[in-house]
Scaffold this motif. Structure first.
Motif, PDB file in Angstrom:
ATOM      1  N   LEU A  89      44.213  31.946  31.280  1.00 35.46           N
ATOM      2  CA  LEU A  89      43.140  32.367  30.385  1.00 35.46           C
ATOM      3  C   LEU A  89      41.997  33.007  31.168  1.00 35.46           C
ATOM      4  O   LEU A  89      41.473  34.064  30.776  1.00 35.46           O
ATOM      5  N   LEU A  90      41.633  32.409  32.285  1.00 32.67           N
ATOM      6  CA  LEU A  90      40.585  32.979  33.137  1.00 32.67           C
ATOM      7  C   LEU A  90      41.003  34.337  33.683  1.00 32.67           C
ATOM      8  O   LEU A  90      40.211  35.293  33.675  1.00 32.67           O
ATOM      9  N   SER A 124      40.670  40.174  33.865  1.00 31.45           N
ATOM     10  CA  SER A 124      41.401  41.440  33.842  1.00 31.45           C
ATOM     11  C   SER A 124      40.944  42.321  32.683  1.00 31.45           C
ATOM     12  O   SER A 124      40.844  43.540  32.827  1.00 31.45           O
ATOM     13  N   THR A 125      40.658  41.701  31.554  1.00 29.94           N
ATOM     14  CA  THR A 125      40.148  42.467  30.417  1.00 29.94           C
ATOM     15  C   THR A 125      38.774  43.042  30.730  1.00 29.94           C
ATOM     16  O   THR A 125      38.497  44.210  30.420  1.00 29.94           O
ATOM     17  N   ALA A 126      37.915  42.250  31.354  1.00 32.67           N
ATOM     18  CA  ALA A 126      36.591  42.749  31.741  1.00 32.67           C
ATOM     19  C   ALA A 126      36.705  43.882  32.758  1.00 32.67           C
ATOM     20  O   ALA A 126      35.969  44.877  32.680  1.00 32.67           O
ATOM     21  N   ALA A 159      46.165  42.097  32.344  1.00 31.52           N
ATOM     22  CA  ALA A 159      45.578  41.359  31.222  1.00 31.52           C
ATOM     23  C   ALA A 159      46.641  40.984  30.197  1.00 31.52           C
ATOM     24  O   ALA A 159      46.649  39.864  29.673  1.00 31.52           O
ATOM     25  N   VAL A 160      47.565  41.898  29.924  1.00 32.73           N
ATOM     26  CA  VAL A 160      48.641  41.614  28.969  1.00 32.73           C
ATOM     27  C   VAL A 160      49.552  40.505  29.500  1.00 32.73           C
ATOM     28  O   VAL A 160      49.901  39.565  28.767  1.00 32.73           O
ATOM     29  N   LEU A 161      49.938  40.591  30.747  1.00 31.26           N
ATOM     30  CA  LEU A 161      50.811  39.563  31.324  1.00 31.26           C
ATOM     31  C   LEU A 161      50.118  38.206  31.406  1.00 31.26           C
ATOM     32  O   LEU A 161      50.743  37.167  31.171  1.00 31.26           O
ATOM     33  N   SER A 162      48.829  38.204  31.711  1.00 30.36           N
ATOM     34  CA  SER A 162      48.087  36.933  31.733  1.00 30.36           C
ATOM     35  C   SER A 162      47.978  36.352  30.333  1.00 30.36           C
ATOM     36  O   SER A 162      48.042  35.128  30.159  1.00 30.36           O
ATOM     37  N   GLY A 163      47.825  37.205  29.340  1.00 30.92           N
ATOM     38  CA  GLY A 163      47.806  36.730  27.961  1.00 30.92           C
ATOM     39  C   GLY A 163      49.124  36.112  27.550  1.00 30.92           C
ATOM     40  O   GLY A 163      49.155  35.090  26.852  1.00 30.92           O
ATOM     41  N   ARG A 164      50.214  36.696  28.000  1.00 25.97           N
ATOM     42  CA  ARG A 164      51.527  36.125  27.702  1.00 25.97           C
ATOM     43  C   ARG A 164      51.718  34.785  28.410  1.00 25.97           C
ATOM     44  O   ARG A 164      52.298  33.856  27.837  1.00 25.97           O
ATOM     45  N   CYS A 165      51.235  34.669  29.633  1.00 27.01           N
ATOM     46  CA  CYS A 165      51.296  33.380  30.333  1.00 27.01           C
ATOM     47  C   CYS A 165      50.469  32.328  29.599  1.00 27.01           C
ATOM     48  O   CYS A 165      50.861  31.160  29.521  1.00 27.01           O
TER      49      CYS A 165
END
Length: 113
Positions: free
Chosen positions: A9-10, A15-17, A85-91
């Motif tokens: 989440l962090l 990554s989005t920022a 950011a997309v891959l972190s969101g999936r995780c």
């Protein structure tokens, strides 16, 4: 599982920022045609003595290539930060499923993991 959830989440938020910042820098640079990149430089010629250029606020580099170089580096960085950011969101979603939270949690039991 909670560690994976918090770290992903962090990372997703960072990554989005980063993606938003790079997109903003890219858009502002294209809009201003790169004039903000060389603000503060009085001359586009490369002086013989770089120390004199710093003291007189002249540019110690060739300003004709800075616009193309910045855009050529920022665009792939923007794409990679968005993919991260997309891959972190999936995780993050996977961590939620492991905790039994979310839309797929009921159909995907812990014993199947």
């Amino acid at each position: 599982h909670w560690t994976m959830l918090s770290v992903s989440l962090l990372n997703c938020l960072l990554s989005t920022a980063c993606s938003v910042g790079l997109a903003l820098a890219f858009a502002l640079t294209v809009h201003s045609r790169g004039t903000h990149l060389v603000r503060g430089c009085n001359s586009s010629a490369l002086p013989a003595d770089a120390r004199a250029a710093i003291a007189t606020n002249d540019c110690p580099f060739n300003t004709t290539r800075i616009y193309d170089t910045a855009l050529a580096l920022w665009f792939p960085s923007l794409l990679l930060a968005a993919a991260e950011a997309v891959l972190s969101g999936r995780c993050c979603l996977v961590a939620l499923v492991f905790q039994g939270i979310g839309p797929c949690a009921r159909s995907y039991g812990r014993e199947q993991v």
